[in-house]
Design a protein around this motif. Structure first.
Motif, PDB file in Angstrom:
ATOM      1  N   LYS A  55       0.833  -1.217   0.000  1.00 33.74           N
ATOM      2  CA  LYS A  55       0.000   0.000   0.000  1.00 33.74           C
ATOM      3  C   LYS A  55       0.858   1.254   0.000  1.00 33.74           C
ATOM      4  O   LYS A  55       0.568   2.212  -0.723  1.00 33.74           O
ATOM      5  CB  LYS A  55      -0.919   0.011   1.222  1.00 33.74           C
ATOM      6  CG  LYS A  55      -2.099  -0.902   1.102  1.00 33.74           C
ATOM      7  CD  LYS A  55      -2.956  -0.810   2.360  1.00 33.74           C
ATOM      8  CE  LYS A  55      -4.116  -1.766   2.288  1.00 33.74           C
ATOM      9  NZ  LYS A  55      -4.928  -1.726   3.535  1.00 33.74           N
ATOM     10  N   GLY A  59       0.097   2.638  -3.538  1.00 37.44           N
ATOM     11  CA  GLY A  59      -0.981   3.599  -3.331  1.00 37.44           C
ATOM     12  C   GLY A  59      -1.941   3.622  -4.502  1.00 37.44           C
ATOM     13  O   GLY A  59      -2.523   2.617  -4.877  1.00 37.44           O
ATOM     14  N   GLU A  60      -2.092   4.777  -5.103  1.00 41.73           N
ATOM     15  CA  GLU A  60      -2.960   4.937  -6.280  1.00 41.73           C
ATOM     16  C   GLU A  60      -2.128   5.167  -7.540  1.00 41.73           C
ATOM     17  O   GLU A  60      -2.577   5.842  -8.471  1.00 41.73           O
ATOM     18  CB  GLU A  60      -3.938   6.099  -6.066  1.00 41.73           C
ATOM     19  CG  GLU A  60      -5.000   5.818  -5.028  1.00 41.73           C
ATOM     20  CD  GLU A  60      -5.865   4.602  -5.377  1.00 41.73           C
ATOM     21  OE1 GLU A  60      -6.253   4.456  -6.550  1.00 41.73           O
ATOM     22  OE2 GLU A  60      -6.124   3.799  -4.472  1.00 41.73           O
ATOM     23  N   SER A  61      -0.942   4.607  -7.599  1.00 39.39           N
ATOM     24  CA  SER A  61      -0.065   4.760  -8.766  1.00 39.39           C
ATOM     25  C   SER A  61      -0.712   4.169 -10.011  1.00 39.39           C
ATOM     26  O   SER A  61      -1.404   3.158  -9.948  1.00 39.39           O
ATOM     27  CB  SER A  61       1.261   4.050  -8.532  1.00 39.39           C
ATOM     28  OG  SER A  61       1.913   4.573  -7.426  1.00 39.39           O
ATOM     29  N   TYR A 128      -2.759  -7.004  -3.742  1.00 31.74           N
ATOM     30  CA  TYR A 128      -3.137  -5.596  -3.641  1.00 31.74           C
ATOM     31  C   TYR A 128      -3.615  -5.147  -5.014  1.00 31.74           C
ATOM     32  O   TYR A 128      -3.077  -5.574  -6.043  1.00 31.74           O
ATOM     33  CB  TYR A 128      -1.952  -4.739  -3.197  1.00 31.74           C
ATOM     34  CG  TYR A 128      -2.257  -3.272  -3.217  1.00 31.74           C
ATOM     35  CD1 TYR A 128      -3.001  -2.704  -2.193  1.00 31.74           C
ATOM     36  CD2 TYR A 128      -1.842  -2.465  -4.258  1.00 31.74           C
ATOM     37  CE1 TYR A 128      -3.318  -1.357  -2.210  1.00 31.74           C
ATOM     38  CE2 TYR A 128      -2.136  -1.123  -4.287  1.00 31.74           C
ATOM     39  CZ  TYR A 128      -2.887  -0.568  -3.269  1.00 31.74           C
ATOM     40  OH  TYR A 128      -3.194   0.765  -3.294  1.00 31.74           O
ATOM     41  N   GLN A 129      -4.637  -4.280  -5.020  1.00 35.02           N
ATOM     42  CA  GLN A 129      -5.173  -3.810  -6.296  1.00 35.02           C
ATOM     43  C   GLN A 129      -5.647  -2.377  -6.128  1.00 35.02           C
ATOM     44  O   GLN A 129      -6.235  -2.017  -5.110  1.00 35.02           O
ATOM     45  CB  GLN A 129      -6.336  -4.712  -6.705  1.00 35.02           C
ATOM     46  CG  GLN A 129      -6.984  -4.344  -8.008  1.00 35.02           C
ATOM     47  CD  GLN A 129      -8.052  -5.375  -8.386  1.00 35.02           C
ATOM     48  OE1 GLN A 129      -7.905  -6.556  -8.123  1.00 35.02           O
ATOM     49  NE2 GLN A 129      -9.115  -4.904  -8.995  1.00 35.02           N
ATOM     50  N   ASN A 130      -5.377  -1.549  -7.137  1.00 36.20           N
ATOM     51  CA  ASN A 130      -5.984  -0.223  -7.198  1.00 36.20           C
ATOM     52  C   ASN A 130      -6.695  -0.110  -8.549  1.00 36.20           C
ATOM     53  O   ASN A 130      -6.950  -1.135  -9.186  1.00 36.20           O
ATOM     54  CB  ASN A 130      -4.943   0.888  -6.939  1.00 36.20           C
ATOM     55  CG  ASN A 130      -3.872   0.983  -8.008  1.00 36.20           C
ATOM     56  OD1 ASN A 130      -4.035   0.507  -9.129  1.00 36.20           O
ATOM     57  ND2 ASN A 130      -2.757   1.598  -7.653  1.00 36.20           N
ATOM     58  N   THR A 131      -7.006   1.075  -9.013  1.00 35.20           N
ATOM     59  CA  THR A 131      -7.778   1.220 -10.250  1.00 35.20           C
ATOM     60  C   THR A 131      -6.967   0.903 -11.506  1.00 35.20           C
ATOM     61  O   THR A 131      -7.538   0.643 -12.559  1.00 35.20           O
ATOM     62  CB  THR A 131      -8.323   2.656 -10.368  1.00 35.20           C
ATOM     63  OG1 THR A 131      -7.216   3.567 -10.309  1.00 35.20           O
ATOM     64  CG2 THR A 131      -9.297   2.953  -9.247  1.00 35.20           C
ATOM     65  N   SER A 132      -5.657   0.887 -11.396  1.00 40.09           N
ATOM     66  CA  SER A 132      -4.811   0.721 -12.581  1.00 40.09           C
ATOM     67  C   SER A 132      -3.976  -0.554 -12.580  1.00 40.09           C
ATOM     68  O   SER A 132      -3.651  -1.064 -13.652  1.00 40.09           O
ATOM     69  CB  SER A 132      -3.880   1.928 -12.692  1.00 40.09           C
ATOM     70  OG  SER A 132      -3.021   1.798 -13.796  1.00 40.09           O
ATOM     71  N   TYR A 134      -2.437  -4.347 -10.339  1.00 40.22           N
ATOM     72  CA  TYR A 134      -2.536  -5.341  -9.269  1.00 40.22           C
ATOM     73  C   TYR A 134      -1.124  -5.753  -8.888  1.00 40.22           C
ATOM     74  O   TYR A 134      -0.190  -5.635  -9.690  1.00 40.22           O
ATOM     75  CB  TYR A 134      -3.357  -6.567  -9.702  1.00 40.22           C
ATOM     76  CG  TYR A 134      -2.677  -7.382 -10.773  1.00 40.22           C
ATOM     77  CD1 TYR A 134      -1.810  -8.422 -10.444  1.00 40.22           C
ATOM     78  CD2 TYR A 134      -2.885  -7.111 -12.117  1.00 40.22           C
ATOM     79  CE1 TYR A 134      -1.168  -9.147 -11.424  1.00 40.22           C
ATOM     80  CE2 TYR A 134      -2.255  -7.835 -13.106  1.00 40.22           C
ATOM     81  CZ  TYR A 134      -1.400  -8.858 -12.753  1.00 40.22           C
ATOM     82  OH  TYR A 134      -0.759  -9.579 -13.732  1.00 40.22           O
TER      83      TYR A 134
END
Length: 145
Positions: A55, A59-61, A128-132, A134
């Motif tokens: 995280k 983050g949101e990279s 871990y996964q964000n919008t762009s 994994y």
């Protein structure tokens, strides 16, 4: 004894003392005969630590292949350092971190097989996964007898 004989004995003694200082005797430790670990590898502790590291690094990279290559190396090194700080005695560990794109979604399947002792060895897997992107971190703890 004459002076020549005494001088010869002194030179032999000096030579033998010098040989000890050049080649110091290797310390030999006694076997502990310990077959089980004092403190076992705890996957639940490692999972929390690895998730926090993922995280904080990702983050949101947004996904970028070059950034992900560098970050996967940095994350694996950071997880490895965190494991060393936990000081699991007589354990070796392996950390594998994979990062990929969610948009391209190539359908990645990861698997591993190990030959190990079920009583002492263990592993932890963190996703871990964000919008762009994994990320998957796999950590193996192997007891060294």
């Amino acid at each position: 004894m004459d002076d020549v004989a005494i001088e010869e004995l002194r030179s032999q003694q000096a030579a033998s003392e010098a040989s000890f200082s050049i080649h110091p005797k290797k310390v030999q430790y006694e076997n502990t005969y310990r077959m089980d670990p004092e403190d076992r590898f705890k996957p639940y502790e490692i999972e929390g630590t690895a998730m926090n590291i993922l995280k904080s690094h990702l983050g949101e990279s947004a996904y970028d292949p070059e950034m992900c290559r560098n970050e996967s190396l940095a994350i694996a090194a950071k997880i490895s350092e965190a494991l060393k700080a936990k000081n699991y005695k007589r354990y070796k560990h392996v950390v594998v971190v994979s990062i990929g794109s969610l948009k391209e979604r190539p359908g990645v399947y990861l698997g591993s097989r190990c030959l190990w002792n079920d009583k002492t060895d263990s592993f932890a897997t963190v996703r871990y996964q964000n919008t762009s992107l994994y990320a998957i971190a796999m950590v193996y703890g192997l007891y060294y007898e």
